[in-house]
Design a protein around this motif. Structure first.
Motif, short mmCIF file in Angstrom:
data_model
loop_
_atom_site.label_atom_id
_atom_site.label_comp_id
_atom_site.label_asym_id
_atom_site.label_seq_id
_atom_site.Cartn_x
_atom_site.Cartn_y
_atom_site.Cartn_z
N UNK A 55 0.90 -1.20 -0.02
CA UNK A 55 -0.08 0.02 -0.13
C UNK A 55 0.82 1.20 0.01
N UNK A 56 0.99 1.96 -1.30
CA UNK A 56 1.70 3.21 -1.23
C UNK A 56 3.12 3.34 -1.14
N UNK A 57 3.72 2.30 -0.59
CA UNK A 57 5.09 2.23 -0.46
C UNK A 57 5.65 0.61 -1.23
N UNK A 58 6.68 0.68 -1.19
CA UNK A 58 7.26 -0.72 -1.94
C UNK A 58 8.34 -1.55 -0.93
N UNK A 59 8.67 -2.60 -1.39
CA UNK A 59 9.67 -3.45 -0.88
C UNK A 59 11.05 -2.66 -0.96
N UNK A 60 11.92 -3.18 -0.36
CA UNK A 60 13.21 -2.82 -0.56
C UNK A 60 13.94 -3.06 -1.98
N UNK A 61 13.33 -4.13 -2.35
CA UNK A 61 13.78 -4.56 -3.66
C UNK A 61 13.14 -3.72 -4.77
N UNK A 62 11.73 -3.35 -4.43
CA UNK A 62 11.30 -2.27 -5.53
C UNK A 62 11.61 -1.14 -5.40
N UNK A 63 12.45 -0.40 -4.12
CA UNK A 63 12.99 0.79 -4.20
C UNK A 63 14.44 0.83 -4.95
N UNK A 64 14.81 -0.39 -5.01
CA UNK A 64 16.12 -0.47 -5.77
C UNK A 64 16.15 -0.58 -7.52
N UNK A 65 14.84 -0.49 -7.94
CA UNK A 65 14.72 -0.66 -9.29
C UNK A 65 14.91 0.80 -9.93
N UNK A 66 14.55 1.57 -9.52
CA UNK A 66 14.76 2.98 -10.26
C UNK A 66 16.39 3.37 -10.25
N UNK A 67 17.23 3.04 -9.31
CA UNK A 67 18.82 3.32 -9.48
C UNK A 67 18.95 2.18 -10.37
#
Length: 126
Positions: A55-67
């Protein structure tokens, strides 16, 4: 932005981009007012819980995807900004973002470059 500008001007062959992870439950959450506390603050608990249910935020793995996208995808253009494509750029697949207004000043970018070089005791060609 300054690294990319200097690379183009000096023909260094380096492509430099910016990225942000949105909101994801990583140790970067410690870089806020609750930093150094033995237990998570209510805000950190809420972010961790929201990530678990998507909900509205993502996993740590998902946060890595833009970089990862900004640094490895052949479609990523130098001097661009990438982050999550979802609501308020909090989560979602990587996508190009509009630069924050603070990041568009060439004068300020040069100043930060020079200060960083002095603090790190490193000099690079102009």
């Amino acid at each position: 932005m300054e690294l990319n500008r200097r690379s183009i001007a000096g023909n260094w062959g380096i492509t430099s981009n910016l990225s942000h992870p949105g909101v994801s439950p990583t140790n970067l959450l410690a870089a806020q007012p609750g930093m150094g506390r033995q237990k998570d603050t209510a805000a950190v608990k809420m972010i961790r819980g929201s990530a678990r249910i998507g909900f509205l935020v993502q996993t740590a793995e998902g946060g890595l995807l833009p970089a990862l996208y900004a640094s490895t995808n052949p479609d990523a253009q130098g001097g661009h900004f990438y982050g999550p494509s979802g609501f308020a750029h909090l989560s979602g697949a990587p996508a190009e973002q509009r630069l924050y207004s603070r990041l568009t000043s060439e004068r300020e970018a040069k100043m930060i470059w020079e200060i960083s070089g002095r603090l790190a005791r490193v000099r690079f060609p102009a």
